[in-house]
Write an enzyme that holds these catalytic residues in place. Sequence first.
Site, PDB file in Angstrom:
ATOM      1  N   HIS A  87      -6.805   8.599  -4.881  1.00 52.16           N
ATOM      2  CA  HIS A  87      -7.791   7.560  -4.602  1.00 52.16           C
ATOM      3  C   HIS A  87      -9.178   8.082  -4.965  1.00 52.16           C
ATOM      4  O   HIS A  87      -9.546   9.198  -4.561  1.00 52.16           O
ATOM      5  CB  HIS A  87      -7.792   7.195  -3.114  1.00 52.16           C
ATOM      6  CG  HIS A  87      -6.554   6.515  -2.666  1.00 52.16           C
ATOM      7  ND1 HIS A  87      -6.466   5.150  -2.536  1.00 52.16           N
ATOM      8  CD2 HIS A  87      -5.342   7.012  -2.308  1.00 52.16           C
ATOM      9  CE1 HIS A  87      -5.254   4.840  -2.112  1.00 52.16           C
ATOM     10  NE2 HIS A  87      -4.556   5.952  -1.961  1.00 52.16           N
ATOM     11  N   HIS A 117      -0.478   9.564  -6.647  1.00 49.66           N
ATOM     12  CA  HIS A 117      -1.722   8.925  -7.091  1.00 49.66           C
ATOM     13  C   HIS A 117      -2.882   9.503  -6.295  1.00 49.66           C
ATOM     14  O   HIS A 117      -2.707  10.057  -5.215  1.00 49.66           O
ATOM     15  CB  HIS A 117      -1.665   7.408  -6.957  1.00 49.66           C
ATOM     16  CG  HIS A 117      -1.391   6.906  -5.571  1.00 49.66           C
ATOM     17  ND1 HIS A 117      -0.142   6.963  -4.984  1.00 49.66           N
ATOM     18  CD2 HIS A 117      -2.196   6.330  -4.653  1.00 49.66           C
ATOM     19  CE1 HIS A 117      -0.194   6.437  -3.771  1.00 49.66           C
ATOM     20  NE2 HIS A 117      -1.437   6.050  -3.541  1.00 49.66           N
ATOM     21  N   GLN A 119       0.826   7.903   2.835  1.00 57.47           N
ATOM     22  CA  GLN A 119       1.318   7.476   1.525  1.00 57.47           C
ATOM     23  C   GLN A 119       2.180   6.228   1.706  1.00 57.47           C
ATOM     24  O   GLN A 119       3.122   6.222   2.489  1.00 57.47           O
ATOM     25  CB  GLN A 119       2.138   8.591   0.856  1.00 57.47           C
ATOM     26  CG  GLN A 119       2.570   8.262  -0.555  1.00 57.47           C
ATOM     27  CD  GLN A 119       3.325   9.409  -1.225  1.00 57.47           C
ATOM     28  OE1 GLN A 119       3.734  10.369  -0.591  1.00 57.47           O
ATOM     29  NE2 GLN A 119       3.527   9.275  -2.527  1.00 57.47           N
ATOM     30  N   ASN A 163      -2.577  11.371  -0.640  1.00 57.63           N
ATOM     31  CA  ASN A 163      -1.678  11.426   0.512  1.00 57.63           C
ATOM     32  C   ASN A 163      -0.255  11.766   0.077  1.00 57.63           C
ATOM     33  O   ASN A 163       0.202  11.305  -0.971  1.00 57.63           O
ATOM     34  CB  ASN A 163      -1.652  10.065   1.222  1.00 57.63           C
ATOM     35  CG  ASN A 163      -3.032   9.610   1.648  1.00 57.63           C
ATOM     36  OD1 ASN A 163      -3.829  10.393   2.143  1.00 57.63           O
ATOM     37  ND2 ASN A 163      -3.321   8.331   1.452  1.00 57.63           N
ATOM     38  N   ASP A 190      -8.344  -0.476  -7.290  1.00 60.52           N
ATOM     39  CA  ASP A 190      -7.416  -0.758  -6.202  1.00 60.52           C
ATOM     40  C   ASP A 190      -7.529  -2.226  -5.811  1.00 60.52           C
ATOM     41  O   ASP A 190      -8.639  -2.744  -5.668  1.00 60.52           O
ATOM     42  CB  ASP A 190      -7.738   0.151  -5.012  1.00 60.52           C
ATOM     43  CG  ASP A 190      -6.637   0.191  -3.982  1.00 60.52           C
ATOM     44  OD1 ASP A 190      -6.237  -0.882  -3.481  1.00 60.52           O
ATOM     45  OD2 ASP A 190      -6.180   1.301  -3.647  1.00 60.52           O
TER      46      ASP A 190
END
Length: 136
Positions: free
Chosen positions: A103, A101, A95, A88, A32
């Site tokens: 995390h 996706h 989100q 999320n 990230d």
Amino acid sequence: MRDENCIFCKIAAGEIPSKTIHEDEDFRVILDLGPVTKGHALILPKEHYKNIYELPEETAGKAMKLAKKMAAHMTERLSCDGFNILQNNGETAGQSVFHFHMHLIPRYQNDGQVISGRAGSASSEELEEIRKIIAD
């Protein structure tokens, strides 16, 4: 299926450079760019799905298996003390990029991050009312 306007589709396809830590036929796992802890990564499907509601069950299963594999690998390599796997759905839930996706967040003792919310309360009657609404 891809969305030509989706940044995560472009990253997953390799069109935008990323710090990739794993790639297979279905997913790309990247670090990230705004990590909340050292090693914070994202699992990106190579196909575009807006959220978990659009995600096919088979892909959801593969994503969870990959999350388990990556969490174990990252825990070993980073020597972290714990691990959050977060996903999320919808703006209200946090989100910000509308491409499904997950995390992967390594946790370290005293890392200062608070990811979980405060516990609320509900009476037995309220819980029973909600159970009746949700239960099959």
